[in-house]
Structure formats: structure tokens, C-alpha cells
Design an enzyme around this catalytic site. Structure first.
Site, PDB file in Angstrom:
ATOM      1  N   HIS A 133      64.721  39.361 -31.720  1.00 56.94           N
ATOM      2  CA  HIS A 133      65.603  38.877 -30.651  1.00 56.94           C
ATOM      3  C   HIS A 133      67.066  38.658 -31.033  1.00 56.94           C
ATOM      4  O   HIS A 133      67.863  38.337 -30.178  1.00 56.94           O
ATOM      5  CB  HIS A 133      65.027  37.574 -30.064  1.00 56.94           C
ATOM      6  CG  HIS A 133      64.919  36.446 -31.047  1.00 56.94           C
ATOM      7  ND1 HIS A 133      64.625  35.153 -30.665  1.00 56.94           N
ATOM      8  CD2 HIS A 133      65.053  36.405 -32.401  1.00 56.94           C
ATOM      9  CE1 HIS A 133      64.599  34.373 -31.735  1.00 56.94           C
ATOM     10  NE2 HIS A 133      64.842  35.106 -32.786  1.00 56.94           N
ATOM     11  N   HIS A 134      67.425  38.802 -32.318  1.00 53.66           N
ATOM     12  CA  HIS A 134      68.835  38.593 -32.689  1.00 53.66           C
ATOM     13  C   HIS A 134      69.672  39.875 -32.639  1.00 53.66           C
ATOM     14  O   HIS A 134      70.879  39.821 -32.810  1.00 53.66           O
ATOM     15  CB  HIS A 134      68.956  38.010 -34.103  1.00 53.66           C
ATOM     16  CG  HIS A 134      68.383  36.635 -34.240  1.00 53.66           C
ATOM     17  ND1 HIS A 134      68.757  35.599 -33.424  1.00 53.66           N
ATOM     18  CD2 HIS A 134      67.464  36.129 -35.108  1.00 53.66           C
ATOM     19  CE1 HIS A 134      68.085  34.500 -33.779  1.00 53.66           C
ATOM     20  NE2 HIS A 134      67.295  34.806 -34.790  1.00 53.66           N
ATOM     21  N   GLY A 135      69.011  41.035 -32.477  1.00 54.45           N
ATOM     22  CA  GLY A 135      69.759  42.294 -32.490  1.00 54.45           C
ATOM     23  C   GLY A 135      70.773  42.339 -31.351  1.00 54.45           C
ATOM     24  O   GLY A 135      70.453  42.027 -30.212  1.00 54.45           O
TER      25      GLY A 135
END
Lengths: 387, 215
Positions: A133-135
């Protein structure tokens, strides 16, 4: 006949590997798979292999230049300066061989989960390899290269035209997915995480509510460090129910990072394994209540890969297939024996954590009260709206 | 950082003969709270705030209909000794002006002519940028002795761990002034290694610590 749930799996998930000392270790997916096999709840009828995501599919969210850079980096053909510009070659996301292919498989696995659910083949689909989810659109961040959830949600919007509720219970703020859909009202994001005061990435404050058309469709619950099960459950359950009632999703995507557990080395929350029964239980209920059962679940963080992640993620699958009772009491001896030799820590003997897992939290009441206030602030606009 | 890097250049202004009503309308449509009053040479001769405007209106408790006051020229209510700053002033210095003078807006003048405006809100936004809080990172607070050379020693350790530093703030340790706290925002999700090295070098890393917590 439509089956209940599908487990997307491949041993190729292991190719998403930075290096031996890196905390992000996909061995946890194999450990979970092996545990589920051992207790006899994963048959071939449940299994599906992932596919590779195409460059066009990845570009539904990511910048084509970024994808090109990853392809080059994976072949060792990207300069150090250019790599840093794309957030790779850092301590968090070092370059490794064929990193594009390894990441594209994870995206493809989540896309496969979407297809099976949205084409009506199954009610629920699980890809434990995903949840990165940090991309960001053009930059890797926080161990994440391609943001499989963001790509998958774009895919749902484009191909199936359904409104998506994204729920993120990772201990870190789901920033990449939030910013991806910050200005649309087609996607509602809810992230519950440890406050960004000290913890990466630092964002995820209550006042991040979306912008433009998307204002009011982004929800964040930053919980205090050392938050325990009871308070966490209050925040999660109350917000889930009220937000689902407000947004009325047509499909639910949940990110199931398992790093809010007391044992997790990177975070400072105090959840026990029991919480990982409640998280999918409520998601499951909401999926049936509002979205005709359409529920896609992905993995996420989880850095105590031995004592925490296998149990937490096994609970998720057991919930999906309605076999919660298979996750009570002793863990199978054969599984413990298989892994204890290479585990650097003592594996837990039971699905439950001991009552004395940690010493009492000195400021428990204050923490609970503060969390409760955060929840009230978060839901205030919805509650006013309904009066 | 200097004022001209963060000031707004499109400034909404009025002349001294414009009415209070016009000022009201301008503030409402543009969502602003201050309007500098200029002369024909673009010199700042006054400033009005939303509070000045409100003071010129009858109270909501007095009889309705008595609103003729707003037809008065703005000159009658404007503040005349305006505090201004220069485009080359340092942002840190003008934040002191905001604090000490308890005002919320500063016209920026050069050769006595209005060239921009800076508000408390712009200032706060700049400080957020300076703390690096808008970029993904972890926060580290390191307690060090209040003597020369400590910052370089600590950053050296962070540098060896190959972490990019988003921002650094230093403030005195409130309990004991022989120490200082250095606050770093570093670009990583995994600060464990660097915390360990710092601790091994004898530094105290202030983590989200509550009394009695050990982890």
C-alpha cells in the site's frame, strides 16, 4: 456452482525479495500456506494461480516511466541517480534482479482475485502476496514497489464500474492507496494505523478527508502507540459500520497487514492474535450486508513472520470459508516441527496468545480515551449528516 | 528561506475612498481576512482586517436596518501604522513578528511599494514543509549533550546507514539544558538498525515512550 472463496498462491511470490536481512520477507506467505494445508482447510478446489500483470494494467495506476525504470533496474541497467529518483536503490527498497517481474506477479495475483470475484466465480478472494500500500504513482516507498491494491481498484473502476470501499488495517498508514483515490467519490478509503507522530510514513491524520469530489471519502484513524485489542476493535468496528452504511460499497477490498501485533518489531501497538479474528469477521459481514459478498483481501505488512503473521493470516482465510473453529486451541504439531528448526524464535503453541503476553500498559485509560476522541472526530460529519 | 519564496504576489487591494461594503464583498468572495489599502503609487497607507469590518457594523442585538455605516470610506476604519516586511527578510524572523505583534498578516514592500503578502497560514504551511512532515518517513528524536559537534556525530551515523534525511530540528531539552534534542525525519520504514547503532554509541533515542514501557 459459485464457490465461497479462492486462495491465490504461487511459490513465485518468494521472488519479491530484497535481500536476506530485509524485514519484508514473503516466507510468511509460505508459512501461512503450510499452516492452512496442515489443518486441512486448503484443497485444490480453493486454489488459483496468479497471472502476470501486463505493463498496460500496471499503468492503470503507475507512471509508464516508473515501470520502465523498474524493468531496467531489474536487469542492472539503471543508474544509481535515476534509481533514487524513483525511490529504488534505497535501504527500504533496494534493487534486486527481475524486480519488475516479481512485482508484476503480485499485481497480477490481486487482479486475478478481482476477476474471480467480479466475474461472479467466487464470493471472496485472498492474495496474501499483495497489499503493498505504500507504492506511489512514480515512486517506490516503504518496501512497496507496485501498489497492487491501487492498480486493482483502478481495474475495478474501469472494467466493472463498481464503487469500492478500501479498508486498511496495517499498522502503517495506507498512504499510497489514499493519495491514489484522494479526489474521487467512487472509492472510499479507510485506514486505521498507529499515529504518524514517530511511525512511517507520518501521514494519516483524521483531517485528511479527501479533496474536490473526493472530499469526505477518505477516512483515517491514527491510534495511539500501545493501543490494545479492546480500543482498537472499538475504533475499527464502529468506523467500519458507520462508513459502510454511509458509502454503501459495491465491493470491498481489505488490506490485512499483520504488523499491529505486540510482537511486531517495527511498530508500537499492543494487539494480540485475537484481534486478527475480529478484523476479517467484520469485513466479511459488511461484504455480505452491502456488496453481495464481493470481498477481495490482500496481505500487507507483518514483520514478525514466525509468531504473528501465519496465525493472523490463517484466521483471515478461515473466516472467508466459514471455518473459524479450525483456528482454536493448539497449533498442529507437524507444522511446529516442520518450521521450528529454522525459526529464530520459539513458535507459539496455540492460536491464542497467553494472557500475560505483555505487562499492563500504564496509561491504558488515557490511550483509550484519546482514541475514542479521535473516533468521534472522524465520524462527526457522518453523524451530523444522518441527524 | 526568504519571504519572496513564500509570499503571495496577487494581492487584493483597495483605495482609501472605497467603501467598507466593498471590502466586505471582497473578503467574502475571495475568502481572505486582510486587505491592504494603497495609494495611487502602490504605497501601503493602511490595512483592514475582517475584525475591523465587523467592529464597524452594528451588533446583532441592536435594531435591524441600521447598516448605513458600511457606506463609509474604508479610510475611517483602517489601521494606519502598518507593519510591513521586505522580500529579502528571513522567514524565521518574520515568524517572530507574527508572534510578538500578535498579527495575522504582513504586506511585503520593496522601495515602499506593495509587492506581496504573507499570512500566518502561509507561515505555518512553510514550517510544515520545513519539518518534512509531508514526505513519507520515520521520526527519530535523539538526546545529545549540549556541546559543539554533536549534530555531525549523529548525522554521520545516520549517513552510514544510508538513510536520506528529510529534515532536522534542534531544540533544548526542557528538563535539563545541558542536553538538546535533535529531531530527524528520515526516509525509511525501518529505523531499527540506526536506533540500535545510536544506542550502542551511548545516545538516548526518545521513542514513543511511556513510563514503565519496555519493548
Amino acid at each position: 456452482m459459485k464457490s465461497e472463496a479462492v486462495f491465490i498462491y504461487s511459490n513465485q511470490f518468494q521472488n519479491y525479495k530484497f535481500h536476506d536481512e530485509h524485514p519484508f520477507n514473503q516466507l510468511r506467505v509460505e508459512l501461512t500456506y503450510s499452516l492452512l494445508k496442515q489443518i486441512g482447510v486448503l484443497d485444490t478446489k480453493h486454489m488459483a494461480a496468479p497471472r502476470m500483470a501486463t505493463v498496460e494494467e500496471i499503468a492503470l495506476f503507475h507512471d509508464p516511466k516508473y515501470i520502465e525504470a523498474l524493468q531496467l533496474a531489474g536487469k542492472g541497467e539503471l543508474s544509481k541517480e535515476k534509481a533514487l529518483h524513483f525511490g529504488i536503490g534505497t535501504e527500504d527498497t533496494p534493487i534486486f534482479p527481475n524486480m519488475h517481474e516479481a512485482s508484476a506477479l503480485i499485481v497480477g495475483a490481486t487482479l486475478k482475485a478481482v476477476e474471480l470475484v467480479m466475474d461472479g466465480k467466487v464470493n471472496h478472494a485472498l492474495n496474501l502476496g499483495g497489499g503493498l500500500h505504500h507504492g506511489f504513482r512514480g515512486k517506490a516507498s516503504g518496501f512497496c514497489i507496485y501498489n497492487d491494491s491501487a492498480v486493482a481498484i483502478q481495474y475495478i473502476l474501469k472494467k466493472y464500474k463498481k464503487r469500492v470501499l478500501y479498508v486498511d488495517t496495517d499498522a502503517h498508514h495506507g498512504d499510497g492507496v489514499q493519495w491514489a483515490f484522494y479526489d474521487t467519490n467512487e472509492v472510499c478509503t479507510l485506514s486505521i494505523h498507529e499515529t504518524g507522530r514517530y511511525l512511517f510514513p507520518g501521514t494519516g491524520n483524521v483531517n485528511e478527508r479527501g479533496s474536490g469530489k473526493g472530499y469526505g471519502y477518505s477516512f483515517n484513524i491514527p491510534v495511539d502507540a500501545f493501543t490494545e485489542d479492546e480500543s482498537f476493535l472499538e475504533m475499527y468496528e464502529t468506523s467500519m459500520r458507520e462508513i459502510a452504511a454511509y458509502f454503501k460499497p459495491e465491493v470491498i477490498v481489505t488490506q490485512n497487514g499483520a504488523d499491529a501485533h505486540y510482537y511486531d518489531p517495527l511498530t508500537h501497538l499492543s494487539l494480540t492474535s485475537d484481534m486478527y479474528r475480529h478484523i476479517p469477521r467484520i469485513a466479511h459481514e459488511i461484504a455480505h450486508q452491502y456488496a453481495e459478498g464481493r470481498w477481495i483481501a490482500v496481505g500487507g505488512g507483518g514483520y514478525d513472520i514466525w509468531r504473528v503473521v501465519p496465525r493472523a493470516w490463517a484466521f483471515l482465510w478461515l473466516e472467508m470459508i466459514g471455518m473459524q473453529d479450525a483456528g482454536i486451541g493448539k497449533l498442529p504439531q507437524a507444522w511446529l516441527e516442520k518450521w521450528h528448526a529454522i525459526a529464530p524464535v520459539t513458535l507459539p503453541a496455540t492460536w491464542e496468545d497467553p494472557a500475560d503476553l505483555y505487562s499492563p500498559i500504564p496509561r491504558k485509560e488515557e490511550i483509550t480515551e484519546k482514541n475514542h476522541q479521535t473516533l468521534t472526530k472522524l465520524l462527526q460529519p457522518l453523524r451530523q449528516h444522518h441527524i | 528561506m526568504i519571504v519572496e519564496e513564500i509570499m503571495k504576489r496577487d494581492v487584493i487591494t483597495l483605495h482609501k475612498d472605497d467603501t467598507i461594503e466593498t471590502a466586505f464583498q471582497l473578503m467574502n468572495t475571495n475568502h481572505i481576512r486582510h486587505i491592504p489599502i494603497i495609494d495611487n503609487d502602490n504605497r501601503v497607507i493602511g490595512i483592514v482586517s475582517d475584525r475591523d469590518l465587523r467592529d464597524s457594523c452594528p451588533s446583532i442585538f441592536t435594531k435591524k436596518g441600521k447598516t448605513d455605516g458600511i457606506n463609509n470610506p474604508i479610510e475611517k476604519i483602517m489601521t494606519k501604522d502598518v507593519i510591513t516586511v521586505h522580500p529579502l527578510d528571513f522567514v524565521e524572523e518574520i515568524s517572530v513578528i507574527f508572534y510578538e505583534k500578535e498579527i495575522a498578516c504582513l504586506p511585503v514592500t520593496k522601495d515602499d511599494r506593495l509587492v506581496g503578502m504573507i499570512t500566518e497560514k502561509d507561515m505555518l504551511y512553510t514550517l510544515i514543509q520545513l519539518t518534512g512532515a509531508h514526505q513519507p518517513g520515520s521520526q527519530l528524536e535523539v538526546k545529545v549533550e549540549n556541546i559543539p559537534g554533536m549534530l555531525s556525530k549523529v548525522t554521520n551515523i545516520i549517513g552510514k546507514h544510508n538513510f536520506n534525511i528529510h529534515s532536522v530540528l534542534i531544540y533544548p531539552y526542557p528538563i535539563d539544558t545541558t542536553y538538546k534534542i535533535i529531531v530527524f525525519r528520515i526516509q525509511t520504514m525501518n529505523p531499527i538498525g540506526v536506533i540500535e547503532t545510536l544506542t550502542n554509541h551511548g545516545y538516548e533515542v526518545m521513542w514513543p515512550n511511556l513510563p514503565g514501557m519496555t519493548k
